[in-house]
Design a protein around this motif. Structure first.
Motif, PDB file in Angstrom:
ATOM      1  N   MET A   1       0.823  -1.215   0.000  1.00 18.54           N
ATOM      2  CA  MET A   1       0.000   0.000   0.000  1.00 18.54           C
ATOM      3  C   MET A   1       0.860   1.270   0.000  1.00 18.54           C
ATOM      4  N   ARG A   2       2.066   1.155   0.542  1.00 16.57           N
ATOM      5  CA  ARG A   2       2.972   2.305   0.637  1.00 16.57           C
ATOM      6  C   ARG A   2       3.211   2.934  -0.726  1.00 16.57           C
ATOM      7  N   TYR A   3       3.323   2.086  -1.762  1.00 19.30           N
ATOM      8  CA  TYR A   3       3.579   2.595  -3.109  1.00 19.30           C
ATOM      9  C   TYR A   3       2.370   2.429  -4.036  1.00 19.30           C
ATOM     10  N   LEU A   4       1.463   1.529  -3.677  1.00 26.06           N
ATOM     11  CA  LEU A   4       0.319   1.251  -4.550  1.00 26.06           C
ATOM     12  C   LEU A   4      -0.608   2.462  -4.675  1.00 26.06           C
ATOM     13  N   ILE A   5      -0.896   3.110  -3.550  1.00 27.38           N
ATOM     14  CA  ILE A   5      -1.824   4.247  -3.578  1.00 27.38           C
ATOM     15  C   ILE A   5      -1.242   5.419  -4.379  1.00 27.38           C
ATOM     16  N   PRO A   6       0.023   5.837  -4.133  1.00 27.77           N
ATOM     17  CA  PRO A   6       0.594   6.905  -4.967  1.00 27.77           C
ATOM     18  C   PRO A   6       0.703   6.504  -6.445  1.00 27.77           C
ATOM     19  N   PHE A   7       0.937   5.215  -6.706  1.00 31.31           N
ATOM     20  CA  PHE A   7       0.967   4.759  -8.100  1.00 31.31           C
ATOM     21  C   PHE A   7      -0.395   4.987  -8.755  1.00 31.31           C
ATOM     22  N   CYS A   8      -1.465   4.723  -8.007  1.00 34.83           N
ATOM     23  CA  CYS A   8      -2.813   5.021  -8.506  1.00 34.83           C
ATOM     24  C   CYS A   8      -2.972   6.526  -8.718  1.00 34.83           C
ATOM     25  N   GLY A   9      -2.298   7.308  -7.861  1.00 31.56           N
ATOM     26  CA  GLY A   9      -2.310   8.761  -8.029  1.00 31.56           C
ATOM     27  C   GLY A   9      -1.672   9.185  -9.341  1.00 31.56           C
ATOM     28  N   LEU A  10      -0.551   8.533  -9.692  1.00 34.07           N
ATOM     29  CA  LEU A  10       0.100   8.817 -10.976  1.00 34.07           C
ATOM     30  C   LEU A  10      -0.826   8.468 -12.139  1.00 34.07           C
ATOM     31  N   LEU A  11      -1.485   7.316 -12.026  1.00 31.43           N
ATOM     32  CA  LEU A  11      -2.420   6.909 -13.081  1.00 31.43           C
ATOM     33  C   LEU A  11      -3.555   7.920 -13.217  1.00 31.43           C
ATOM     34  N   LEU A  12      -4.013   8.453 -12.081  1.00 34.00           N
ATOM     35  CA  LEU A  12      -5.068   9.470 -12.104  1.00 34.00           C
ATOM     36  C   LEU A  12      -4.594  10.723 -12.847  1.00 34.00           C
ATOM     37  N   VAL A  13      -3.384  11.172 -12.532  1.00 36.10           N
ATOM     38  CA  VAL A  13      -2.837  12.373 -13.185  1.00 36.10           C
ATOM     39  C   VAL A  13      -2.766  12.176 -14.695  1.00 36.10           C
ATOM     40  N   PHE A  14      -2.196  11.050 -15.110  1.00 38.03           N
ATOM     41  CA  PHE A  14      -2.052  10.813 -16.549  1.00 38.03           C
ATOM     42  C   PHE A  14      -3.412  10.589 -17.218  1.00 38.03           C
ATOM     43  N   GLY A  15      -4.336   9.980 -16.488  1.00 41.84           N
ATOM     44  CA  GLY A  15      -5.671   9.781 -17.025  1.00 41.84           C
ATOM     45  C   GLY A  15      -6.398  11.099 -17.237  1.00 41.84           C
ATOM     46  N   LEU A  16      -6.319  11.996 -16.241  1.00 40.18           N
ATOM     47  CA  LEU A  16      -6.959  13.300 -16.354  1.00 40.18           C
ATOM     48  C   LEU A  16      -6.318  14.143 -17.460  1.00 40.18           C
ATOM     49  N   ALA A  17      -5.006  13.982 -17.637  1.00 39.87           N
ATOM     50  CA  ALA A  17      -4.330  14.706 -18.712  1.00 39.87           C
ATOM     51  C   ALA A  17      -4.760  14.160 -20.075  1.00 39.87           C
ATOM     52  N   LEU A  18      -4.867  12.841 -20.190  1.00 39.00           N
ATOM     53  CA  LEU A  18      -5.271  12.220 -21.462  1.00 39.00           C
ATOM     54  C   LEU A  18      -6.691  12.610 -21.864  1.00 39.00           C
ATOM     55  N   ILE A  19      -7.568  12.775 -20.865  1.00 45.67           N
ATOM     56  CA  ILE A  19      -8.946  13.177 -21.153  1.00 45.67           C
ATOM     57  C   ILE A  19      -8.980  14.510 -21.899  1.00 45.67           C
ATOM     58  N   MET A  20      -8.064  15.402 -21.541  1.00 44.79           N
ATOM     59  CA  MET A  20      -8.039  16.737 -22.151  1.00 44.79           C
ATOM     60  C   MET A  20      -7.144  16.827 -23.383  1.00 44.79           C
ATOM     61  N   SER A  21      -6.498  15.720 -23.746  1.00 48.80           N
ATOM     62  CA  SER A  21      -5.560  15.733 -24.875  1.00 48.80           C
ATOM     63  C   SER A  21      -6.270  16.007 -26.195  1.00 48.80           C
ATOM     64  N   LYS A  22      -5.689  16.899 -26.997  1.00 45.25           N
ATOM     65  CA  LYS A  22      -6.295  17.276 -28.278  1.00 45.25           C
ATOM     66  C   LYS A  22      -5.946  16.305 -29.395  1.00 45.25           C
ATOM     67  N   ASN A  23      -4.767  15.683 -29.289  1.00 45.24           N
ATOM     68  CA  ASN A  23      -4.311  14.810 -30.373  1.00 45.24           C
ATOM     69  C   ASN A  23      -3.425  13.710 -29.796  1.00 45.24           C
ATOM     70  N   LYS A  24      -4.053  12.630 -29.360  1.00 46.60           N
ATOM     71  CA  LYS A  24      -3.317  11.567 -28.668  1.00 46.60           C
ATOM     72  C   LYS A  24      -2.261  10.907 -29.551  1.00 46.60           C
ATOM     73  N   LYS A  25      -2.438  10.932 -30.863  1.00 54.86           N
ATOM     74  CA  LYS A  25      -1.471  10.320 -31.777  1.00 54.86           C
ATOM     75  C   LYS A  25      -0.134  11.059 -31.790  1.00 54.86           C
ATOM     76  N   GLU A  26      -0.162  12.339 -31.403  1.00 55.94           N
ATOM     77  CA  GLU A  26       1.058  13.154 -31.427  1.00 55.94           C
ATOM     78  C   GLU A  26       1.871  13.041 -30.139  1.00 55.94           C
ATOM     79  N   ILE A  27       1.309  12.374 -29.116  1.00 48.11           N
ATOM     80  CA  ILE A  27       1.996  12.300 -27.828  1.00 48.11           C
ATOM     81  C   ILE A  27       3.316  11.537 -27.953  1.00 48.11           C
ATOM     82  N   LYS A  28       4.398  12.122 -27.441  1.00 48.02           N
ATOM     83  CA  LYS A  28       5.724  11.504 -27.510  1.00 48.02           C
ATOM     84  C   LYS A  28       5.977  10.736 -26.211  1.00 48.02           C
ATOM     85  N   TYR A  29       5.536   9.485 -26.203  1.00 49.07           N
ATOM     86  CA  TYR A  29       5.568   8.690 -24.976  1.00 49.07           C
ATOM     87  C   TYR A  29       6.990   8.418 -24.480  1.00 49.07           C
TER      88      TYR A  29
END
Length: 393
Positions: A1-29
Motif C-alpha cells: 500500500m505504501r507505493y500502490l496508492i501513490p501509483f494510482c495517483g500517478l495513473l489518475l494524473v495521466f488519465g486526467l491529462a489524457l482526457i483533455m488531450s487534443k491529439n493523442k497520436k502526437e503524444i511523444k511517450y
C-alpha cells in the motif's frame, strides 16, 4: 500500500491529462517516460542522499545570506517600527523580494542569466522533445518570473501558434519566480522549495506533452532572445528595484484581501452549516490528497490547504500550512509543501494574460480562451510532483 496508492495517483494524473488531450497520436511517450524517470531520480537525489542534502544546504545558505543582506536594507528604512521580538510578514518576508529582484536585474544585464537560460533550455529540448523556444521559456520562467519571461521572447510572440503558446504559458504557471524563492524558504522547508522547482520544470513538459501534443518544424524552431541592453546599468537597476517593490506590494495586497475574505467565508460557513469553507473544500480535495500519498486521517486537512492554494495563492496556502504543520506527519508535510510551490491558481490566469496583452493583443485573446485549461494542466503538474515526492520520501 505504501507505493500502490501513490501509483494510482500517478495513473489518475495521466488519465486526467489524457482526457483533455487534443491529439493523442502526437503524444511523444518515450520523452514522457524519460522525463518521469528523471523526476524520480532527482527526487531521490535531492531528498534521500548526502549529495542532495549538501546541495540544498548550500542553496539554503546562499538565500540565508541574501535575505540577511536584504534585511539590512529593510532595517535601515523601517528600523524601530517593530518592538523587539515582534515579526512582520511584510517587512520580513515580502520586502526582501526587492533585493532579490535587483540581483536578477544585474545577472540579466551582464548576460549571465540569458546564457544559462539558453543553454539549459537547449539541453532540455533534447530531453523533452519540445522546441528550443519552449525549453528556454521553462527555464526563464523559473528565473525571471511568469510575467517578465514573455518580454524576453516578445519578438516571436506574433509568430507563435496557439499550441506553442499554451506550452509557454503552462511553463510560466507551473514554475515560480526566483525573486520569491527566498520568501518561500522562510515559510516552508527550503529542501521542498528546491525539489518542487526542479521537478515542476519537467512536470510542466510532461503534462503539456499529453494535453497539448504537437511537433515543431525545424524551420520554425528558432530562438530569438530580446536584448534589453539599451538601458544604462543604473536605469536597469532602478527599474528592477521598483519592480521588486511592486511585486512585494501586490503580493501583500492580495494576501490582505484573500486572507480577510477567507476568514469571512469561513465564518459564514461555520454559522450556516457548522464547518468552515476550507474544511468543506478539504473534503472535496481529500481523495486527491490521499492518492498523492497523504494518510486518510490527514487527507481532509491537506485537501483544505490544496484548495486554498488553488482559489487564492501559494502564500495564503503556505500560511495555512504553517498553522497546522505541527499536527501533520513529516510525510504529509513534505507532500503538501511541494504541492503549494507553484503559481497554479486562478489569479495567475489574469496575470499571464495581462502580461501577454501588454506585448501582443492577439495572443492575449488566445491565452484568455484557454485560461481554465491552463490552470487544469498546471494543477496536474503540482499533483504529479507531490505524488512523486510521496513515493520517494
Amino acid at each position: 500500500m505504501r507505493y500502490l496508492i501513490p501509483f494510482c495517483g500517478l495513473l489518475l494524473v495521466f488519465g486526467l491529462a489524457l482526457i483533455m488531450s487534443k491529439n493523442k497520436k502526437e503524444i511523444k511517450y518515450k520523452n514522457i517516460v524519460l522525463m518521469l524517470i528523471i523526476q524520480f531520480v532527482l527526487a531521490v537525489v535531492l531528498l534521500n542522499t548526502k549529495f542532495g542534502y549538501v546541495l540544498i544546504k548550500g542553496i539554503t545558505n546562499v538565500f540565508d545570506h541574501l535575505l540577511s543582506y536584504a534585511n539590512t536594507g529593510v532595517s535601515f528604512v523601517f528600523g524601530g517600527v517593530l518592538n523587539e521580538g515582534e515579526f512582520s510578514f511584510f517587512l520580513g518576508v515580502l520586502l526582501p523580494i526587492i533585493f532579490i529582484s535587483s540581483l536578477i536585474g544585474i545577472l540579466q544585464y551582464f548576460k549571465i542569466l540569458p546564457f544559462f537560460m539558453k543553454w539549459i533550455g537547449l539541453f532540455l529540448s533534447k530531453v523533452s522533445g519540445m522546441g528550443k523556444l519552449e525549453s528556454y521559456n521553462a527555464v526563464a520562467s523559473a528565473l525571471v518570473g511568469q510575467s517578465e519571461v514573455f518580454i524576453t521572447v516578445k519578438k516571436q510572440l506574433d509568430k507563435i501558434s496557439p499550441q506553442r503558446m499554451y506550452t509557454l504559458c503552462a511553463s510560466a504557471m507551473s514554475t515560480v519566480s526566483m525573486s520569491v524563492v527566498g520568501a518561500y524558504m522562510t515559510m516552508i522547508e527550503p529542501k521542498y522549495v528546491v525539489t518542487a522547482i526542479v521537478l515542476n520544470l519537467f512536470g510542466g513538459f510532461i503534462i503539456a506533452s499529453i494535453i497539448n501534443p504537437y511537433s515543431v518544424e525545424e524551420s520554425e524552431d528558432i530562438l530569438t532572445i530580446e536584448d534589453e541592453h539599451k538601458q544604462t546599468f543604473f536605469q536597469m537597476l532602478g527599474e528592477y528595484i521598483l519592480d521588486g517593490f511592486k511585486v512585494a506590494v501586490i503580493v501583500g495586497a492580495m494576501l490582505i484581501g484573500f486572507v480577510a475574505l477567507m476568514d469571512l467565508i469561513n465564518s459564514l460557513f461555520e454559522m450556516s452549516i457548522g464547518i468552515s469553507f476550507q474544511e468543506l473544500l478539504g473534503y472535496i480535495f481529500a481523495p486527491v490528497a490521499f492518492l498523492m500519498g497523504v494518510p486518510w486521517a490527514e487527507a481532509i486537512t491537506a485537501g483544505g490547504i490544496m484548495a486554498t492554494k488553488l482559489v487564492t495563492n501559494e502564500f495564503v496556502a503556505m500560511a495555512s500550512l504553517g498553522e497546522v504543520a505541527k499536527s501533520m506527519s513529516a510525510h504529509t508535510l513534505a507532500i503538501i509543501s511541494v504541492f503549494v510551490v507553484s503559481f497554479a491558481n486562478f489569479a495567475s490566469i489574469g496575470i499571464i494574460a495581462g502580461a501577454v496583452k501588454g506585448l501582443n493583443e492577439r495572443q492575449a485573446d488566445v491565452v484568455a480562451r484557454f485560461g481554465l485549461k491552463l490552470l487544469y494542466g498546471a494543477t496536474l503538474v503540482s499533483i504529479l510532483t507531490a505524488t512523486i515526492v510521496g513515493m520517494v520520501i
